[in-house]
Design a protein around this motif. Structure first.
Motif, short mmCIF file in Angstrom:
data_model
loop_
_atom_site.label_atom_id
_atom_site.label_comp_id
_atom_site.label_asym_id
_atom_site.label_seq_id
_atom_site.Cartn_x
_atom_site.Cartn_y
_atom_site.Cartn_z
N ARG A 129 0.82 -1.16 -0.06
CA ARG A 129 0.00 -0.20 -0.03
C ARG A 129 1.00 1.01 0.08
O ARG A 129 1.86 1.28 0.88
CB ARG A 129 -0.83 0.16 1.33
CG ARG A 129 -1.83 1.19 1.04
CD ARG A 129 -2.62 1.24 2.24
NE ARG A 129 -3.83 0.05 2.25
CZ ARG A 129 -4.91 -0.15 1.60
NH1 ARG A 129 -5.36 0.83 0.97
NH2 ARG A 129 -5.67 -1.15 1.84
N SER B 22 1.02 5.17 0.72
CA SER B 22 0.49 6.22 1.25
C SER B 22 1.18 7.53 1.15
O SER B 22 2.23 7.58 1.24
CB SER B 22 0.37 5.78 2.84
OG SER B 22 -0.02 7.10 3.64
N LEU C 274 -0.92 10.96 -6.07
CA LEU C 274 -1.78 9.77 -5.31
C LEU C 274 -2.63 9.41 -6.49
O LEU C 274 -2.92 8.10 -6.28
CB LEU C 274 -2.20 10.63 -4.06
CG LEU C 274 -3.11 9.52 -3.20
CD1 LEU C 274 -1.96 8.17 -3.02
CD2 LEU C 274 -3.58 10.16 -2.05
N THR D 152 -3.21 5.36 -7.55
CA THR D 152 -4.45 4.94 -7.28
C THR D 152 -4.80 4.39 -9.14
O THR D 152 -5.34 3.37 -9.16
CB THR D 152 -5.57 5.79 -6.92
OG1 THR D 152 -5.04 6.16 -5.62
CG2 THR D 152 -6.82 5.17 -6.74
N THR E 19 -3.46 2.37 -2.16
CA THR E 19 -3.13 3.58 -1.79
C THR E 19 -3.75 3.91 -0.47
O THR E 19 -5.02 3.61 -0.24
CB THR E 19 -3.37 4.53 -2.77
OG1 THR E 19 -4.80 4.69 -3.43
CG2 THR E 19 -2.69 4.48 -4.19
N ALA F 49 -7.74 7.92 -3.75
CA ALA F 49 -6.92 7.12 -2.89
C ALA F 49 -7.90 5.81 -2.56
O ALA F 49 -9.13 6.00 -2.52
CB ALA F 49 -6.37 7.57 -1.51
#
Length: 272
Positions: free
Chosen positions: A143, A145, A173, A177, A183, A205
């Protein structure tokens, strides 16, 4: 002020997860120090910063042997059980020096060879989208972030003037995604924001997590208090936001827009 950058030979690269990160088996920091030098960074109150002559945000140590250490460390750790990694807890793996060193990218390549059970990548830099090709190869074991602590650029500039602009982070982001990668938009720590903030995060996200100083600095807000952050709130006329209950209003707005929202430590758990 000129950034002090040097190569170092590190003794270890995988640190056992503990405290706020005890849901992970290890944390991984490619660098020591961080060029973004955010005023509220809790690392300012940790030994890596306190026992250093240079001010936090003015120096970066490059762990030049990190890839070799990581390969050995992963092989050893995987024999003992599941390996879940948080990268990074005390630096930004995509700070400006990464453009030259490709150090974080080299660690991702090692982790593709010796895959951990889960990898959480935490950054506030749009540079992270450079490695979309590698992220894709992890499938659902990763994942990515990106920290977006406010939607107001004037607030970002007041608290973290050396950090990347908010619009660039949001765009990065969105791209990650759209590439099919899991994300997270991480509002950490929550800074003064507009009522439109939750809507701006819509669909960029896979999920949203909210955190603040009192929940997330690992000391109930005491580390942050020592940093004198309240003075910045006074300077921008946002004193009411420096409050352990301020997050509740934003949390409600986020939940109305996004449904389930991660909160502090639980919002960073591996595999969720």
């Amino acid at each position: 002020m000129k950034m002090q950058v040097k190569d170092i030979v590190s003794k270890s690269i995988l640190t056992p997860g503990k405290g706020q990160l005890d849901d992970y088996s290890h944390s991984l920091n490619p660098y020591a120090g961080c060029a973004f030098g955010c005023s509220y960074c809790y690392v300012r109150q940790l030994p890596v910063s306190l026992y250093r002559e240079e001010e936090w945000g003015t120096w970066v140590d490059i762990k030049s042997n990190a890839a070799e250490l990581l390969r050995k460390g992963l092989i050893k750790a995987k024999k003992k059980g599941p390996v879940t990694i948080f990268m990074s807890s005390a630096t930004d793996p995509y700070q400006p020096i990464e453009v030259k060193t490709d150090l974080t990218r080299s660690l991702l390549e090692v982790m593709l060879e010796e895959q951990p059970d889960f990898l959480f990548v935490q950054t506030r830099s749009p540079l992270v989208k450079r490695d979309i090709d590698l992220f894709k190869q992890f499938g659902d074991k990763i994942r990515v972030s990106i920290t977006i602590e406010t939607d107001k650029e004037d607030i970002r500039k007041a608290f973290s003037p050396s950090a990347p602009p908010i619009p660039a982070r949001m765009k990065a982001l969105q791209e990650i995604t759209d590439a099919g990668i899991l994300t997270q938009a991480t509002i950490s720590p929550l800074l003064p924001c507009s009522r439109e903030f939750p809507k701006k995060l819509k669909n960029i996200a896979s999920r949203v997590t909210l955190d603040d100083y009192w929940m997330g600095d690992g000391s109930g807000g005491r580390r942050t208090e020592k940093l004198g952050i309240y003075k910045i709130y006074e300077q921008v006329g946002m004193e009411k936001w420096f409050n352990p209950t301020a997050y509740k209003v934003v949390l409600r707005m986020l939940q109305e827009e996004h449904g389930e929202v991660g909160l502090s430590k639980n919002g960073f758990m591996p595999g969720k």
